[in-house]
Design a protein around this motif. Structure first.
Motif, short mmCIF file in Angstrom:
data_model
loop_
_atom_site.label_atom_id
_atom_site.label_comp_id
_atom_site.label_asym_id
_atom_site.label_seq_id
_atom_site.Cartn_x
_atom_site.Cartn_y
_atom_site.Cartn_z
N GLN A 31 3.73 -5.21 8.74
CA GLN A 31 4.53 -4.07 8.35
C GLN A 31 3.65 -3.06 7.61
OE1 GLN A 31 7.81 -3.48 9.15
NE2 GLN A 31 7.53 -5.30 10.44
N PRO A 32 3.97 -1.77 7.67
CA PRO A 32 3.15 -0.78 6.97
C PRO A 32 3.22 -0.97 5.46
CG PRO A 32 5.16 0.23 7.84
CD PRO A 32 5.09 -1.15 8.41
N PRO A 33 2.24 -0.46 4.74
CA PRO A 33 2.24 -0.61 3.28
C PRO A 33 3.39 0.14 2.62
CG PRO A 33 0.47 0.85 3.99
CD PRO A 33 1.06 0.26 5.23
N PRO A 34 3.74 -0.25 1.38
CA PRO A 34 4.80 0.47 0.66
C PRO A 34 4.40 1.91 0.39
CG PRO A 34 4.28 -1.64 -0.39
CD PRO A 34 3.21 -1.38 0.62
N ALA A 35 5.41 2.76 0.20
CA ALA A 35 5.15 4.18 -0.01
C ALA A 35 4.86 4.51 -1.47
CB ALA A 35 6.35 5.01 0.48
N ASN A 36 5.06 3.56 -2.39
CA ASN A 36 4.71 3.83 -3.79
C ASN A 36 3.23 3.54 -4.01
OD1 ASN A 36 4.42 0.97 -5.17
ND2 ASN A 36 6.23 0.86 -3.84
N LEU A 37 2.62 4.24 -4.95
CA LEU A 37 1.17 4.19 -5.12
C LEU A 37 0.67 2.78 -5.46
CD1 LEU A 37 -1.37 5.97 -5.12
CD2 LEU A 37 -1.06 6.29 -7.58
N ALA A 38 1.32 2.12 -6.44
CA ALA A 38 0.88 0.78 -6.84
C ALA A 38 1.03 -0.21 -5.69
CB ALA A 38 1.67 0.31 -8.06
N GLY A 39 2.14 -0.15 -4.99
CA GLY A 39 2.35 -1.05 -3.87
C GLY A 39 1.36 -0.81 -2.75
N PHE A 40 1.02 0.45 -2.51
CA PHE A 40 0.05 0.80 -1.47
C PHE A 40 -1.31 0.20 -1.82
CE2 PHE A 40 -2.97 3.52 0.76
CZ PHE A 40 -2.36 3.70 1.99
N TYR A 41 -1.73 0.32 -3.07
CA TYR A 41 -3.01 -0.26 -3.50
C TYR A 41 -3.01 -1.78 -3.35
CZ TYR A 41 -5.62 3.73 -5.38
OH TYR A 41 -6.36 4.88 -5.50
N TRP A 42 -1.95 -2.42 -3.85
CA TRP A 42 -1.92 -3.88 -3.85
C TRP A 42 -1.85 -4.44 -2.43
CZ3 TRP A 42 -3.56 -7.82 -6.13
CH2 TRP A 42 -3.01 -9.08 -5.94
N TYR A 43 -1.23 -3.70 -1.53
CA TYR A 43 -1.13 -4.11 -0.12
C TYR A 43 -2.52 -4.42 0.44
CZ TYR A 43 -0.10 -3.50 4.92
OH TYR A 43 0.03 -3.65 6.28
N VAL A 344 -6.26 11.64 -2.96
CA VAL A 344 -6.44 11.46 -1.51
C VAL A 344 -5.56 10.33 -1.00
CG1 VAL A 344 -8.08 10.80 0.28
CG2 VAL A 344 -8.77 12.40 -1.51
N VAL A 345 -5.51 9.23 -1.77
CA VAL A 345 -4.69 8.08 -1.36
C VAL A 345 -3.21 8.46 -1.37
CG1 VAL A 345 -3.97 5.74 -1.98
CG2 VAL A 345 -6.38 6.38 -2.13
N GLN A 346 -2.77 9.17 -2.42
CA GLN A 346 -1.37 9.61 -2.48
C GLN A 346 -1.00 10.45 -1.27
OE1 GLN A 346 -1.54 11.31 -6.58
NE2 GLN A 346 0.38 10.23 -6.87
N GLU A 347 -1.92 11.33 -0.90
CA GLU A 347 -1.64 12.19 0.24
C GLU A 347 -1.65 11.41 1.54
OE1 GLU A 347 -2.85 15.22 3.32
OE2 GLU A 347 -4.37 14.10 2.24
N ALA A 348 -2.54 10.41 1.64
CA ALA A 348 -2.61 9.60 2.85
C ALA A 348 -1.37 8.74 3.03
CB ALA A 348 -3.86 8.71 2.81
N ILE A 349 -0.72 8.39 1.93
CA ILE A 349 0.49 7.58 2.02
C ILE A 349 1.52 8.25 2.92
CG2 ILE A 349 2.51 6.82 0.67
CD1 ILE A 349 0.59 6.13 -1.60
#
Length: 621
Positions: A31-43, A344-349
């Motif tokens: 499944q794709p990573p979560p849309a929140n910043l912390a969840g995206f990093y931890w993914y 950059v990561v926030q925008e890539a989300i």
């Protein structure tokens, strides 16, 4: 060259469901990573958490050893004051040798370990892991997803997310350790000598934390805005390059300059706002450091002058303060870089952490085509508009039947094909293939059962051989050549060459196949579908890019291609459809007439009027 063991701990291109880490055995999420910043990093981090744990330990070791240097300086000054000249090395050789061993052996080894983890293990593999998984999720989005954005911007986000996420984590780990170890180490050491010596550093920490609390949210927001502006500019530039022929044909260089200039100015303004915050942070931090250094010097000299602390403590306190000031400057510089990367990561989300726009239903099964019957049952679809392009569309196509769809532009012909391929889902009704609702089958199996040649044929920027083999990956060179001959493409392929000297089937065709003519691209596309040999065939203006001579030459090949298959053909040039088993006339999304070419002419209805209006073989307005 042999690979270091650390370089093999992570498989950066492991498919979903299999472990990315050979040590941890963490499966790659499907499944794709979560849309929140912390969840995206931890993914992503959790898939390589062993490497980041090693980086954490290596960073701690380096920070502890660096923090010991001011202590060593103070210790050396103390030894000099305690021992007379000529007796230092004979009486104090042991501590001097110990400090030398730490500086000459332990510290270089710790730095080597840190670099091995960060550069050999994390930089390449984790970056590739993030890019691969991001691409894997993006490329499986529905067609509509790619119609809503610049392809260049999506690609930029996929490419930049990996290094930006990696760098922000690595820099954060290093910055945290340096600040915590240097700061806490200095406080403990100086407080053990005199509690007052810890005051300047504690006050500095309090002021520094306040400064970061003010700067970080603003810097993060401005970094995200700059990243969005950079991706938008990339998208505009790629759009210009992709459509360079249109730009040249309409002599619109000035207009494109303005289009790109607007994006460039937007990026410049956003980047300047980000830099203003960084400059302000540098000014405030340098002032804060100056106050701490001056305060530490005044306080330590005062205490020494009173005889309350030894000279060794003064010799350690001043380098410690200076070291903290330098480290804070390094951290401030890296904080700017960290939050630029976070932006950059926030925008890539926005492109990567997106739920699938056209997922298979839970429990979807592979399509099994035994006969090739296609049934549209009361299908309605209007691209979200109140008035549907298809409205109550009913059509049954018998196994092996060749059906031509006829009608003015906008009647719903291509929409019906797009729904059959599940590029979109019907708003009402259903579509069946051999009695199976296509909404309940996997999209991969559905599209594997359908061969399609479109009017706008875009080829991959690869060799002719690779483009034809796209129809069937396991095809041999002989089968590829046979498909090309059946599509009347072998002759021109043999004469091809590219700028790197590759010829024939090895020649590359350029982006979207721009090095070939429209007719040549179409023949390669037909060869690809011939090779695929799917039981259902869709021809959407398949011969529109061919001249009459070439069309006549490959008509027999098309007849062989259609033999035994269920065929749906769309063409504005009605003469190309006259041999179909049945013609279906659409108006306003409904079937208004159907029959053979001869039957429909005899009825003198909508089809007959379309035939009479044709000029040069095309439907009139």
């Amino acid at each position: 060259m042999p690979r270091f063991p650390l370089e093999t701990l992570i498989d950066p291109v492991a498919p979903p469901g299999q472990p990315a880490s050979r040590v941890l055995g963490v499966p790659v999420p499907d499944q794709p990573p979560p849309a929140n910043l912390a969840g995206f990093y931890w993914y992503f981090i959790r898939q390589a958490r062993l490497l980041f744990a090693l980086l954490f330990l290596a960073g701690l070791s380096v920070a502890l050893l660096d923090a010991a240097i001011p202590v060593f300086i103070g210790r050396v000054v103390g030894l000099l004051s305690e021992h007379a000249p000529g007796r230092l090395f004979t009486e104090a050789w042991a501590p001097l040798l110990g400090m030398g061993f730490v500086l000459l052996v332990c510290r270089p080894l710790a730095i080597l370990a840190q670099n091995m983890v960060s550069q050999q293990a994390i930089n390449a593999t984790v970056t590739s892991l993030i890019r691969w998984q991001s691409h894997w999720h993006v490329v499986r989005q529905g067609w509509a997803f790619f119609q809503e954005d610049f392809a260049g911007r999506i690609a930029n986000r996929v490419m930049q997310a990996g290094p930006s996420l990696r760098e922000s984590v690595v820099q954060s780990v290093t910055a945290v350790w340096y600040i915590l170890v240097y700061g806490s180490g200095a406080v403990i050491y100086l407080a053990s000598a005199d509690a007052w010596l810890a005051a300047p550093i504690l006050c500095w920490f309090l002021a520094y934390a306040t400064l970061l609390r003010f700067i970080i949210p603003r810097l993060r927001a401005r970094a995200k805005a700059a990243s969005e502006a950079r991706s938008l500019l990339t998208g505009r530039i790629v759009d210009s390059y992709t459509n360079i022929l249109t730009l040249k044909l309409f002599a619109r260089a000035d207009q494109e300059d303005a289009f790109v200039r607007e994006g460039m100015l937007g990026l410049t303004a956003a980047f300047q706002r980000q830099m203003r915050m960084i400059t302000l942070n540098g000014l405030l931090l340098s002032s804060l450091n100056a106050i701490m250094l001056t305060g530490m010097a005044a306080l330590s000299l005062t205490l020494w002058n009173r005889g309350e602390i030894p000279l060794a403590t003064v010799a350690a306190a001043l380098p410690m303060a200076w070291q903290i000031a330098n480290i804070s400057g390094w951290v401030a510089f890296n904080v700017a870089s960290i939050f630029e990367n976070i932006g950059v990561v926030q925008e890539a989300i926005g492109s990567i952490a997106v739920p699938p726009t056209a997922p298979d239903r839970p429990g979807a099964t592979p399509l099994r085509v035994t006969r090739g019957e296609i049934v549209f049952e009361k299908v309605r679809f209007g691209y979200g508009r109140e008035r549907g392009v298809l409205d109550g569309f009913d059509l049954r196509i018998a196994p092996g039947e060749r059906v031509g769809l006829v009608g003015h532009s906008g009647a719903g012909k291509t929409t019906a094909v797009n729904l059959l391929l599940r590029f979109f889902e019907p708003e009402e009704g259903r579509i069946l293939i051999d009695g199976q609702d296509i909404a309940t089958v996997t999209q991969e199996s559905l599209r594997a059962a359908i061969g399609m040649v479109t009017q706008d044929t875009a080829l991959l920027h690869r060799s002719i051989r690779d483009n034809i083999r796209y129809g069937r990956q396991e095809a041999t060179a002989e089968e590829i050549a046979a498909a090309a001959r059946d599509a009347e493409a072998d002759a021109f392929i043999q004469d091809l060459s590219d700028w790197r000297g590759r010829t024939g089937y090895d020649a590359h065709v350029g982006e979207r196949g721009v090095k070939l003519s429209g007719g040549q691209r179409q023949r390669v596309a037909i060869a690809r579908v011939l090779l695929k040999n799917a039981p259902i065939l869709v021809l959407d203006e398949a011969t529109s890019a061919l001249d009459s001579e070439v069309e006549a030459a490959i008509q027999q090949s098309l007849d062989r291609l259609m033999a035994g298959k269920t065929v749906i053909a769309i063409a504005h040039r009605l003469s190309t459809l006259s041999s179909m088993d049945r013609l279906v006339v659409l108006e306003h999304g409904r079937v208004v007439e159907q029959g053979t070419h001869t039957q429909l002419l005899e009825r003198d209805g909508p089809y007959a009027r379309l035939w009479q209006r044709q000029s040069g073989g095309f439907i009139g307005a």
